[in-house]
Design a protein around this motif. Sequence first.
Motif, PDB file in Angstrom:
ATOM      1  N   LYS A 110       0.821  -1.289   0.003  1.00  0.00           N
ATOM      2  CA  LYS A 110       0.001  -0.049  -0.033  1.00  0.00           C
ATOM      3  C   LYS A 110       0.929   1.205   0.143  1.00  0.00           C
ATOM      4  CE  LYS A 110      -3.875  -0.075   2.419  1.00  0.00           C
ATOM      5  NZ  LYS A 110      -4.870  -0.039   3.587  1.00  0.00           N
ATOM      6  N   GLY A 130      -6.266   5.609  12.331  1.00  0.00           N
ATOM      7  CA  GLY A 130      -6.618   4.142  12.066  1.00  0.00           C
ATOM      8  C   GLY A 130      -5.145   3.344  11.945  1.00  0.00           C
ATOM      9  N   ASN A 132      -3.450   1.090  13.198  1.00  0.00           N
ATOM     10  CA  ASN A 132      -3.266  -0.280  13.678  1.00  0.00           C
ATOM     11  C   ASN A 132      -1.967  -0.594  14.302  1.00  0.00           C
ATOM     12  OD1 ASN A 132      -3.089  -3.411  12.800  1.00  0.00           O
ATOM     13  ND2 ASN A 132      -5.091  -2.802  12.475  1.00  0.00           N
ATOM     14  N   ASP A 152      -5.888   5.151  16.986  1.00  0.00           N
ATOM     15  CA  ASP A 152      -6.533   3.849  16.834  1.00  0.00           C
ATOM     16  C   ASP A 152      -7.148   3.563  18.332  1.00  0.00           C
ATOM     17  OD1 ASP A 152      -6.014   1.336  14.372  1.00  0.00           O
ATOM     18  OD2 ASP A 152      -7.361   1.247  16.136  1.00  0.00           O
ATOM     19  N   MET A 154      -7.882   0.676  19.472  1.00  0.00           N
ATOM     20  CA  MET A 154      -7.875  -0.548  19.778  1.00  0.00           C
ATOM     21  C   MET A 154      -6.745  -0.755  20.712  1.00  0.00           C
ATOM     22  SD  MET A 154     -10.587  -2.016  18.486  1.00  0.00           S
ATOM     23  CE  MET A 154     -10.303  -3.573  18.736  1.00  0.00           C
ATOM     24  N   PHE A 157      -3.655  -2.992  19.370  1.00  0.00           N
ATOM     25  CA  PHE A 157      -2.605  -2.496  18.502  1.00  0.00           C
ATOM     26  C   PHE A 157      -1.739  -1.466  18.958  1.00  0.00           C
ATOM     27  CE2 PHE A 157      -6.608  -2.929  15.423  1.00  0.00           C
ATOM     28  CZ  PHE A 157      -6.484  -4.396  15.383  1.00  0.00           C
ATOM     29  N   GLY A 180      -9.880   7.379  18.973  1.00  0.00           N
ATOM     30  CA  GLY A 180     -10.833   7.500  17.836  1.00  0.00           C
ATOM     31  C   GLY A 180     -10.858   8.980  17.238  1.00  0.00           C
ATOM     32  N   ILE A 181     -10.798   9.179  15.944  1.00  0.00           N
ATOM     33  CA  ILE A 181     -10.751  10.440  15.135  1.00  0.00           C
ATOM     34  C   ILE A 181     -11.823  11.292  15.712  1.00  0.00           C
ATOM     35  CG2 ILE A 181     -12.000   9.183  13.103  1.00  0.00           C
ATOM     36  CD1 ILE A 181      -9.673  12.242  12.857  1.00  0.00           C
ATOM     37  N   GLU A 182     -13.041  10.802  15.850  1.00  0.00           N
ATOM     38  CA  GLU A 182     -14.399  11.550  16.516  1.00  0.00           C
ATOM     39  C   GLU A 182     -13.903  12.223  17.772  1.00  0.00           C
ATOM     40  OE1 GLU A 182     -13.937   8.560  15.845  1.00  0.00           O
ATOM     41  OE2 GLU A 182     -14.959   7.338  17.604  1.00  0.00           O
ATOM     42  N   MET A 196      -6.336   5.780   5.944  1.00  0.00           N
ATOM     43  CA  MET A 196      -6.296   4.462   5.138  1.00  0.00           C
ATOM     44  C   MET A 196      -7.119   3.327   5.743  1.00  0.00           C
ATOM     45  SD  MET A 196      -2.460   4.947   3.752  1.00  0.00           S
ATOM     46  CE  MET A 196      -1.518   4.594   5.170  1.00  0.00           C
ATOM     47  N   GLY A 197      -8.168   2.773   4.973  1.00  0.00           N
ATOM     48  CA  GLY A 197      -8.873   1.668   5.443  1.00  0.00           C
ATOM     49  C   GLY A 197      -9.889   2.079   6.604  1.00  0.00           C
ATOM     50  N   TYR A 200     -14.742   3.258   5.253  1.00  0.00           N
ATOM     51  CA  TYR A 200     -15.747   2.306   5.170  1.00  0.00           C
ATOM     52  C   TYR A 200     -16.448   1.802   6.384  1.00  0.00           C
ATOM     53  CZ  TYR A 200     -11.949  -0.681   4.430  1.00  0.00           C
ATOM     54  OH  TYR A 200     -10.566  -1.077   4.894  1.00  0.00           O
ATOM     55  N   HIS A 201     -15.478   2.116   7.490  1.00  0.00           N
ATOM     56  CA  HIS A 201     -15.806   1.555   8.797  1.00  0.00           C
ATOM     57  C   HIS A 201     -16.546   2.841   9.719  1.00  0.00           C
ATOM     58  CE1 HIS A 201     -13.688  -1.879   8.605  1.00  0.00           C
ATOM     59  NE2 HIS A 201     -12.672  -1.725   8.716  1.00  0.00           N
ATOM     60  N   ARG A 202     -16.571   3.957   9.269  1.00  0.00           N
ATOM     61  CA  ARG A 202     -17.472   4.919   9.670  1.00  0.00           C
ATOM     62  C   ARG A 202     -18.880   5.184   9.296  1.00  0.00           C
ATOM     63  NH1 ARG A 202     -16.131   5.604  13.783  1.00  0.00           N
ATOM     64  NH2 ARG A 202     -16.616   7.658  13.923  1.00  0.00           N
TER      65      ARG A 202
HETATM   66  N1  LIG Z   1     -12.967   5.760  14.917  1.00  0.00           N
HETATM   67  C1  LIG Z   1     -11.844   5.589  14.648  1.00  0.00           C
HETATM   68  N2  LIG Z   1     -10.763   6.293  14.785  1.00  0.00           N
HETATM   69  C2  LIG Z   1      -9.516   5.967  14.580  1.00  0.00           C
HETATM   70  N3  LIG Z   1      -9.163   4.556  13.994  1.00  0.00           N
HETATM   71  C3  LIG Z   1     -10.285   3.689  13.930  1.00  0.00           C
HETATM   72  C4  LIG Z   1     -11.464   4.042  14.126  1.00  0.00           C
HETATM   73  N4  LIG Z   1     -12.417   3.143  13.836  1.00  0.00           N
HETATM   74  C5  LIG Z   1     -11.673   1.998  13.455  1.00  0.00           C
HETATM   75  N5  LIG Z   1     -10.381   2.550  13.484  1.00  0.00           N
HETATM   76  C6  LIG Z   1      -9.161   1.715  13.186  1.00  0.00           C
HETATM   77  O1  LIG Z   1      -8.842   1.781  11.780  1.00  0.00           O
HETATM   78  C7  LIG Z   1      -8.380   0.599  11.431  1.00  0.00           C
HETATM   79  C8  LIG Z   1      -8.705   0.061   9.998  1.00  0.00           C
HETATM   80  S1  LIG Z   1      -7.739  -0.943   9.108  1.00  0.00           S
HETATM   81  C9  LIG Z   1      -6.582   0.038   8.289  1.00  0.00           C
HETATM   82  C10 LIG Z   1      -4.992  -0.085   8.838  1.00  0.00           C
HETATM   83  C11 LIG Z   1      -4.169   0.618   8.211  1.00  0.00           C
HETATM   84  N6  LIG Z   1      -4.532   2.278   8.181  1.00  0.00           N
HETATM   85  C12 LIG Z   1      -3.917   0.331   6.648  1.00  0.00           C
HETATM   86  O2  LIG Z   1      -4.466   0.947   5.809  1.00  0.00           O
HETATM   87  O3  LIG Z   1      -3.267  -0.684   6.709  1.00  0.00           O
HETATM   88  C13 LIG Z   1      -8.325  -1.606   7.783  1.00  0.00           C
HETATM   89  C14 LIG Z   1      -9.080  -2.924   8.187  1.00  0.00           C
HETATM   90  O4  LIG Z   1      -8.567  -3.658   8.393  1.00  0.00           O
HETATM   91  O5  LIG Z   1     -10.333  -3.061   7.482  1.00  0.00           O
HETATM   92  C15 LIG Z   1      -8.160  -0.687  12.423  1.00  0.00           C
HETATM   93  O6  LIG Z   1      -6.903  -0.719  12.940  1.00  0.00           O
HETATM   94  C16 LIG Z   1      -9.422   0.179  13.449  1.00  0.00           C
HETATM   95  O7  LIG Z   1      -9.072   0.012  14.791  1.00  0.00           O
END
Ligand SMILES: Nc1ncnc2c1ncn2[C@@H]1O[C@H](C[S@+](CC[C@H]([NH3+])C(=O)[O-])CC(=O)[O-])[C@@H](O)[C@H]1O
Length: 322
Positions: A110, A130, A132, A152, A154, A157, A180-182, A196-197, A200-202
């Motif tokens: 990436k 995010g 990780n 992040d 979690m 991580f 979290g970003i929020e 990055m990544g 779509y989780h938001r």
């Molecule tokens: N609200 C939030 N605020 C911050 N982080 C968050 C939030 N919600 C989830 N995450 C974090 O965003 C990361 C998404 S992974 C991408 C990792 C890296 N960026 C990659 O591009 O390889 C993508 C995937 O695995 O689908 C995870 O570590 C979550 O804990």
Amino acid sequence: MINFGNFYQIIAKNELASWLETLPAQLSAWQKQNIDSRFNHWTNSIDHLPNIKPDVLDLLHSVTAKNHTPLSEGESKRITHLLMSLSPWRKGPFSLYDIALDAEWRSDWKWQRLIPHIRSLEGKTVLDVGCNSGYHLWRMIGAGAKLAVGIDPMPLFLCQFEAIRKLLGNDQRAHFIPVGIEDMPKLNAFDTVFSMGVLYHRRSPLDHLFQLKDQLSANGQLILETLVIDGDEHQALMPGERYAQMRNVYFIPSIPTMVNWLAKCGFKDIKVVDISYTSVDEQRKTDWMTSDSLVDFLDPSDHRKTIEGYPAPMRAVFIANK
Ligand SMILES: Nc1ncnc2c1ncn2[C@@H]1O[C@H](C[S@+](CC[C@H]([NH3+])C(=O)[O-])CC(=O)[O-])[C@@H](O)[C@H]1O
């Protein structure tokens, strides 16, 4: 126990200083909520790792730490065991004193796709939302960033990041903040913000874009990577309960829709710099992540579809300025 004191001292003297008005109270609340037996087990593993400083550290081409004198077999086994106790490792790979920590994702791929297209990180203060395990934070430092901050929520991580940091000689150029970003105040202070990544989780992708914008300094650069679908500027996919077995996927935009969203949020000079399908070589099961991976999430008879029948994961990198 993880100590954020060094980070507070660093930001007290820079453009992130206003974060100190809220962060210490937020992190002590976070610690109260998240310290449980698993967290104690993970921090125990970090404590048992040796304090070791690499003779050679390459963060430009990979994340590789080496010593002129190799580790003894016993020491190497002990470190491997401690790092394994922080599994599953999703983002890597790391090469630590000849221990190959091969995570589920080739996150270096990436990075290779985006680095030719972004503004130089030389001397910059950057945010990775995010982050990780923090893999890309180290690559940001390798690309010249002065300070790389990852957020992040979690706890695992955070522990993975702290374990790697310890093995990189307690390097203080990158930091992981478990929020979290929020939950960040509007700092308007980072030269470059990476998301990055995450989009779509938001649940609300436009709110996510505004939150990213609120972290950028004037004319700062956003690097946004997300899953995308084929389609026109009116299309986005909202999957059912799962997408490629992931539960928390809300909106997957088409590329023109993503450009539209960025423009609606006031970003300028929007460019799409990479589009690629995620391959089963980029995301796969390894000794460090032993549960199912992408190959198990695709339709076995047609890898162009997920197991649920949606288009298989395709990702795009967008860059835009505040
Ligand atoms: N609200 C939030 N605020 C911050 N982080 C968050 C939030 N919600 C989830 N995450 C974090 O965003 C990361 C998404 S992974 C991408 C990792 C890296 N960026 C990659 O591009 O390889 C993508 C995937 O695995 O689908 C995870 O570590 C979550 O804990």
